[in-house]
Design a protein around this motif. Structure first.
Motif, PDB file in Angstrom:
ATOM      1  N   PHE A  68      11.321  62.630  43.691  1.00 51.34           N
ATOM      2  CA  PHE A  68      11.585  61.357  44.361  1.00 51.34           C
ATOM      3  C   PHE A  68      12.075  60.306  43.375  1.00 51.34           C
ATOM      4  O   PHE A  68      12.957  59.509  43.685  1.00 51.34           O
ATOM      5  N   TYR A  69      11.509  60.296  42.166  1.00 50.12           N
ATOM      6  CA  TYR A  69      11.906  59.316  41.164  1.00 50.12           C
ATOM      7  C   TYR A  69      12.957  59.866  40.203  1.00 50.12           C
ATOM      8  O   TYR A  69      13.821  59.126  39.734  1.00 50.12           O
ATOM      9  N   LEU A  70      12.878  61.131  39.921  1.00 46.67           N
ATOM     10  CA  LEU A  70      13.858  61.729  39.020  1.00 46.67           C
ATOM     11  C   LEU A  70      15.268  61.704  39.598  1.00 46.67           C
ATOM     12  O   LEU A  70      16.249  61.664  38.864  1.00 46.67           O
ATOM     13  N   GLU A 119       1.819  53.273  38.905  1.00 44.58           N
ATOM     14  CA  GLU A 119       0.925  54.347  39.349  1.00 44.58           C
ATOM     15  C   GLU A 119       1.689  55.488  40.010  1.00 44.58           C
ATOM     16  O   GLU A 119       1.423  56.662  39.757  1.00 44.58           O
ATOM     17  N   GLU A 120       2.651  55.144  40.857  1.00 44.86           N
ATOM     18  CA  GLU A 120       3.380  56.162  41.596  1.00 44.86           C
ATOM     19  C   GLU A 120       4.328  56.946  40.697  1.00 44.86           C
ATOM     20  O   GLU A 120       4.467  58.161  40.824  1.00 44.86           O
ATOM     21  N   VAL A 121       5.003  56.261  39.796  1.00 46.56           N
ATOM     22  CA  VAL A 121       6.014  56.912  38.957  1.00 46.56           C
ATOM     23  C   VAL A 121       5.375  57.673  37.804  1.00 46.56           C
ATOM     24  O   VAL A 121       5.712  58.825  37.535  1.00 46.56           O
ATOM     25  N   GLY A 176      -4.188  42.749  41.995  1.00 44.34           N
ATOM     26  CA  GLY A 176      -4.992  43.957  42.083  1.00 44.34           C
ATOM     27  C   GLY A 176      -4.904  44.797  40.836  1.00 44.34           C
ATOM     28  O   GLY A 176      -5.552  45.829  40.719  1.00 44.34           O
ATOM     29  N   GLY A 177      -4.101  44.355  39.864  1.00 49.39           N
ATOM     30  CA  GLY A 177      -4.088  45.027  38.574  1.00 49.39           C
ATOM     31  C   GLY A 177      -3.179  46.220  38.467  1.00 49.39           C
ATOM     32  O   GLY A 177      -3.373  47.089  37.626  1.00 49.39           O
ATOM     33  N   ARG A 178      -2.141  46.300  39.304  1.00 52.90           N
ATOM     34  CA  ARG A 178      -1.220  47.424  39.254  1.00 52.90           C
ATOM     35  C   ARG A 178       0.183  46.948  38.885  1.00 52.90           C
ATOM     36  O   ARG A 178       0.519  45.781  39.036  1.00 52.90           O
ATOM     37  N   PHE A 179       1.012  47.887  38.443  1.00 54.53           N
ATOM     38  CA  PHE A 179       2.395  47.592  38.119  1.00 54.53           C
ATOM     39  C   PHE A 179       3.336  48.234  39.130  1.00 54.53           C
ATOM     40  O   PHE A 179       3.058  49.304  39.667  1.00 54.53           O
ATOM     41  N   LEU A 180       4.474  47.572  39.344  1.00 53.76           N
ATOM     42  CA  LEU A 180       5.591  48.157  40.065  1.00 53.76           C
ATOM     43  C   LEU A 180       6.761  48.164  39.097  1.00 53.76           C
ATOM     44  O   LEU A 180       7.172  47.120  38.595  1.00 53.76           O
TER      45      LEU A 180
END
Length: 227
Positions: free
Chosen positions: A19-21, A39-41, A157-161
């Motif tokens: 999905f990311y590649l 988190e997702e990547v 919430g302490g997450r990165f995008l």
């Protein structure tokens, strides 16, 4: 001067998702392994909110002891390399592909970052994990290997995008067709990362292409273990 924003464990369970590649492959780039604080990547774990709510993680990740989990700051960051290494050793025994990175931010960005980050959302009064780490103004630990720069926004919430998580790479290539990323999917030059971060904040956010309500910044990533 650059200051530490903390240390992250990455799991290969999601680090190479097609999905990311696909984004970078379509741009003509070949990667060995994506590195990201997203988190997702990047497969960042453990998610403290999921653990508190007794939710099953989105993908299988190593199970850490309560001793280590007690050292994880909201939501998935370790405040010191020593604490992160303790988690890394536990995780490595379960999943050999786990890795450990540190992130840092140039001091010139700190005033705007802290002004933007509304303190009423802090969990402890001292700031969520990354905010708390940056407030201490400590340099990243020595001994690591420079990996590149990730352009990312810090979410409540302490997450990165990251730029890959928000599918911005195609927009960057439109801006500069000669743009290059390294084998980790990161930008090797600070000047390039800074220019793209400004472009994201000033143009892509205004156009609705990038997630609004985030401050997109060039975060330096250092590899410590697992590569």
């Amino acid at each position: 001067m650059e200051y530490s924003g903390g240390y992250f464990l990455l799991s290969a369970a999601s680090a190479n998702q097609p999905f990311y590649l696909t984004q970078v492959a379509d741009g003509g780039f070949h990667l060995e392994k994506l590195i990201s604080m997203d988190e997702e990547v990047g497969g960042v774990f453990p998610n403290i909110f999921d653990i508190w709510a007794d939710r099953k993680p989105k993908w299988p990740t190593p199970v850490l002891s309560k001793t280590v989990l007690d050292k994880v700051l909201v939501s998935m960051v370790f405040g010191t390399l020593a604490d992160a290494l303790e988690g890394y050793r536990e995780a490595k025994a379960q999943e050999p592909s786990v890795s450990l990175i540190g992130i840092s931010l140039d001091e010139k960005y700190l005033p705007d970052f802290h002004d933007w980050r509304d303190p009423i959302n802090d969990e402890t009064g001292e700031g969520e994990g990354v905010v708390y780490c940056l407030k201490k103004k400590q340099p990243t630990s020595s001994g690591g290997i420079f990996a590149g720069y990730d352009i990312a926004g810090y979410e409540l919430g302490g997450r990165f995008l990251s730029f890959l998580g928000n599918h911005l790479f195609k927009d960057y290539l439109v801006l500069d067709s000669n743009l290059s990323i390294n084998k980790y999917g990161l930008f090797p030059e600070l000047q390039t990362a800074e220019a793209l971060a400004r472009y994201t904040n000033e143009v892509l956010v205004e156009q609705g292409m990038a997630e609004e309500d985030l401050m997109w910044l060039p975060w330096k990533i250092t590899i410590y273990e697992g590569f």
